[in-house]
Design a protein around this motif. Sequence first.
Motif, PDB file in Angstrom:
ATOM      1  N   VAL A  76      -4.875  -5.659   8.539  1.00 33.40           N
ATOM      2  CA  VAL A  76      -3.577  -5.658   9.211  1.00 33.40           C
ATOM      3  C   VAL A  76      -2.565  -4.959   8.306  1.00 33.40           C
ATOM      4  CG1 VAL A  76      -1.803  -7.106  10.286  1.00 33.40           C
ATOM      5  CG2 VAL A  76      -4.147  -7.963  10.108  1.00 33.40           C
ATOM      6  N   TYR A  77      -1.893  -3.925   8.824  1.00 30.05           N
ATOM      7  CA  TYR A  77      -0.767  -3.317   8.120  1.00 30.05           C
ATOM      8  C   TYR A  77       0.512  -3.976   8.615  1.00 30.05           C
ATOM      9  CZ  TYR A  77      -3.945   0.339   6.570  1.00 30.05           C
ATOM     10  OH  TYR A  77      -4.987   1.022   5.992  1.00 30.05           O
ATOM     11  N   VAL A  78       1.379  -4.319   7.670  1.00 29.33           N
ATOM     12  CA  VAL A  78       2.611  -5.032   8.000  1.00 29.33           C
ATOM     13  C   VAL A  78       3.800  -4.222   7.494  1.00 29.33           C
ATOM     14  CG1 VAL A  78       3.921  -7.141   7.558  1.00 29.33           C
ATOM     15  CG2 VAL A  78       1.433  -7.259   7.860  1.00 29.33           C
ATOM     16  N   ILE A  79       4.797  -4.046   8.373  1.00 31.64           N
ATOM     17  CA  ILE A  79       6.002  -3.309   7.957  1.00 31.64           C
ATOM     18  C   ILE A  79       6.988  -4.304   7.366  1.00 31.64           C
ATOM     19  CG2 ILE A  79       7.902  -1.826   8.700  1.00 31.64           C
ATOM     20  CD1 ILE A  79       6.154  -1.150  11.185  1.00 31.64           C
ATOM     21  N   LYS A  80       7.250  -4.135   6.082  1.00 30.36           N
ATOM     22  CA  LYS A  80       8.214  -5.013   5.409  1.00 30.36           C
ATOM     23  C   LYS A  80       9.583  -4.351   5.488  1.00 30.36           C
ATOM     24  CE  LYS A  80       9.484  -8.039   2.019  1.00 30.36           C
ATOM     25  NZ  LYS A  80       9.792  -9.412   2.341  1.00 30.36           N
ATOM     26  N   VAL A 100       0.814  -1.227   0.000  1.00 32.78           N
ATOM     27  CA  VAL A 100       0.000   0.000   0.000  1.00 32.78           C
ATOM     28  C   VAL A 100       0.844   1.272   0.000  1.00 32.78           C
ATOM     29  CG1 VAL A 100      -2.157  -0.923   0.899  1.00 32.78           C
ATOM     30  CG2 VAL A 100      -0.375  -0.279   2.497  1.00 32.78           C
ATOM     31  N   HIS A 101       2.066   1.186   0.526  1.00 33.22           N
ATOM     32  CA  HIS A 101       2.982   2.325   0.454  1.00 33.22           C
ATOM     33  C   HIS A 101       4.372   1.766   0.216  1.00 33.22           C
ATOM     34  CE1 HIS A 101       0.263   5.498   1.853  1.00 33.22           C
ATOM     35  NE2 HIS A 101      -0.226   4.603   2.699  1.00 33.22           N
ATOM     36  N   GLU A 102       5.080   2.289  -0.776  1.00 31.06           N
ATOM     37  CA  GLU A 102       6.410   1.720  -1.029  1.00 31.06           C
ATOM     38  C   GLU A 102       7.506   2.747  -0.727  1.00 31.06           C
ATOM     39  OE1 GLU A 102       6.783   0.622  -5.117  1.00 31.06           O
ATOM     40  OE2 GLU A 102       6.277   2.635  -5.806  1.00 31.06           O
ATOM     41  N   ASN A 103       8.692   2.196  -0.472  1.00 30.85           N
ATOM     42  CA  ASN A 103       9.883   3.036  -0.307  1.00 30.85           C
ATOM     43  C   ASN A 103       9.709   4.203   0.665  1.00 30.85           C
ATOM     44  OD1 ASN A 103      11.558   1.572  -2.010  1.00 30.85           O
ATOM     45  ND2 ASN A 103      10.629   2.524  -3.816  1.00 30.85           N
ATOM     46  N   ILE A 104       9.307   3.883   1.890  1.00 30.40           N
ATOM     47  CA  ILE A 104       9.229   4.949   2.897  1.00 30.40           C
ATOM     48  C   ILE A 104      10.596   5.031   3.567  1.00 30.40           C
ATOM     49  CG2 ILE A 104       8.046   5.756   4.979  1.00 30.40           C
ATOM     50  CD1 ILE A 104       5.696   3.932   4.243  1.00 30.40           C
ATOM     51  N   ARG A 105      11.180   6.207   3.549  1.00 27.38           N
ATOM     52  CA  ARG A 105      12.510   6.396   4.156  1.00 27.38           C
ATOM     53  C   ARG A 105      12.324   6.881   5.591  1.00 27.38           C
ATOM     54  NH1 ARG A 105      17.067   4.928   1.881  1.00 27.38           N
ATOM     55  NH2 ARG A 105      16.703   4.415  -0.292  1.00 27.38           N
ATOM     56  N   LEU A 106      12.926   6.175   6.532  1.00 26.00           N
ATOM     57  CA  LEU A 106      12.800   6.547   7.941  1.00 26.00           C
ATOM     58  C   LEU A 106      14.172   6.590   8.594  1.00 26.00           C
ATOM     59  CD1 LEU A 106       9.791   4.322   9.108  1.00 26.00           C
ATOM     60  CD2 LEU A 106       9.795   6.794   8.862  1.00 26.00           C
ATOM     61  N   TYR A 107      14.592   7.769   9.020  1.00 26.18           N
ATOM     62  CA  TYR A 107      15.864   7.894   9.718  1.00 26.18           C
ATOM     63  C   TYR A 107      15.749   7.118  11.036  1.00 26.18           C
ATOM     64  CZ  TYR A 107      20.107   9.988  11.475  1.00 26.18           C
ATOM     65  OH  TYR A 107      21.374  10.162  11.943  1.00 26.18           O
ATOM     66  N   HIS A 127       8.636  -0.868   3.372  1.00 24.64           N
ATOM     67  CA  HIS A 127       7.421  -0.925   2.559  1.00 24.64           C
ATOM     68  C   HIS A 127       6.267  -1.264   3.492  1.00 24.64           C
ATOM     69  CE1 HIS A 127       9.841  -1.070  -1.164  1.00 24.64           C
ATOM     70  NE2 HIS A 127      10.694  -1.655  -0.350  1.00 24.64           N
ATOM     71  N   LEU A 128       5.110  -0.695   3.212  1.00 26.23           N
ATOM     72  CA  LEU A 128       3.949  -0.996   4.042  1.00 26.23           C
ATOM     73  C   LEU A 128       3.005  -1.884   3.245  1.00 26.23           C
ATOM     74  CD1 LEU A 128       3.151  -0.205   6.901  1.00 26.23           C
ATOM     75  CD2 LEU A 128       1.694   1.529   5.908  1.00 26.23           C
TER      76      LEU A 128
END
Length: 476
Positions: A83-87, A56-63, A70-71
């Motif tokens: 269910v949202y899963v953090i890949k 549902v959301h790709e390439n989220i950059r998190l410091y 990816h979500l």
Amino acid sequence: MRVLFVTSEAYPLVKTGGLGDVSYALPNALRQLGIDVRLLIPGYPEVLKQLSLIEVHENIRLYPLDEPIHLLAGIMPGEITPVYVIKCPSLYERDGGPYQDTEGKDWVDNALRFGILSKVAALFGHHQLLFKPQIVHCNDWQTGLVPALLTFHPNPNTRTVMSVHNMAYQGLFGSELIDEFGLPPESFSLSGLEYYGKVSFLKAGLSYSDWITTVSPNYAKDIQTPAYGCGLEGLLTQRQTHLTGILNGIDTKVWNPETDQHLSRHYTIKSLAAKARNTQALRSQFKLASSKQIPLIGIIARLIDQKGIDLVVPIIPDIIKAGAQLVILGSGDKNLELSLLQLAKHYPKQLSVTLGYDEKLAHQIEAGANMFLMPSRFEPCGLNQMYSMYYGTIPIVRRTGGLADTVVDASSEHIQNKTATGFVFENSDELFSCIQRALQIFRHKKIWQQLQITGMSRDFSWQKSARQYISLYHQL
Ligand code: ADP
């Protein structure tokens, strides 16, 4: 009402204890009452394997992570809860448990693993992702940074609830985390998330959340005292007007002697005699001596100090001498595991010990045992005593936390007015006499049956507790 339920474990995807059960059953109950609640959980291998997921959301950059996350999203097996899963393979995809490696040691990068879980939850809280929750419901230390992140980068349309399932686990890490997770220096203080020179994830959640809940009314009081507050009793007392104890329920779709898929024989309050078939099955599975007169005592627990199993080990010979058998399932402290195995070798016909985690056997013990022993030193809520009562298996418990809230002692007064559901003791030195009391009453079939019937008729369903959470969400 939109709620994001953030958790580090959820049955049947991944479970190490009560939090896993709650993270499955409570969202399901909330959904049935019309709340749009969705789970957020790390993408451990067993989670990725069991869910059909879409991105549902790709390439989220998190410091401070180098790689993007990816979500993914799916639906809880057999349910309707999204269910949202953090890949993020480098953080979550490895052999071992959610918190520890295969040797039982905490993962060295737990701060980062659960800091990132908290950061992703905060992104939802900032309404930067598709689902825009009004409430972010956090659970235990693994999610404790969420309220801090949302306090220092606020969104007026989001409130946070911090649920404490166990005060004893705080998530203590080095102070460099403050910078890494974008929190201001002033948060590292007595009134913030500092705990004796360290960052406490749990304290962050307790200090900065809009509301704190814990899993039983009695534990809400307990944790405001030095004996149970684990050093945070002062903060909890300060926040007592924003602290509520809401008793956990049990999921009667998963835990129900009438339908339980793991039992050799189903039974109900009206066919209690059939429970004995499950006792027989357990005895023959573990080659224990067969006799209807001998009560079978069950224990299912993480073998840690909290659960008081070290108090049981030295009296096992006395319990056996007093005419009972024991079936024990658990894992944890290596010394306790060894002592139990040695005792099982010594008493092969009276004691069976299974080390490890076994969901099926846990159900079979609940159904087959006559009594269930929980001598916990503290117990935020405890689920097994409720499963036990619902299965006509009489709990023997210490008067603490949720155990005190749920089990009514078989005193002569409570037997007479038919409110008794189990056996309750106060201090460790009363444990054996309490077991003896249970063994005596076991011989009085009519009284025993009344204890079973009273326990099985109690309403342990999640509906009541889910309604309390909903009114809290609305209040916030
Ligand atoms: P805690 O969360 O402190 O471990 P609870 O009583 O709240 O204690 O919940 C424990 C849950 O974990 C119950 O569902 C229990 O059946 C399960 N459980 C604990 N140990 C084992 C085990 N070794 N095998 C299977 N299930 C277990």
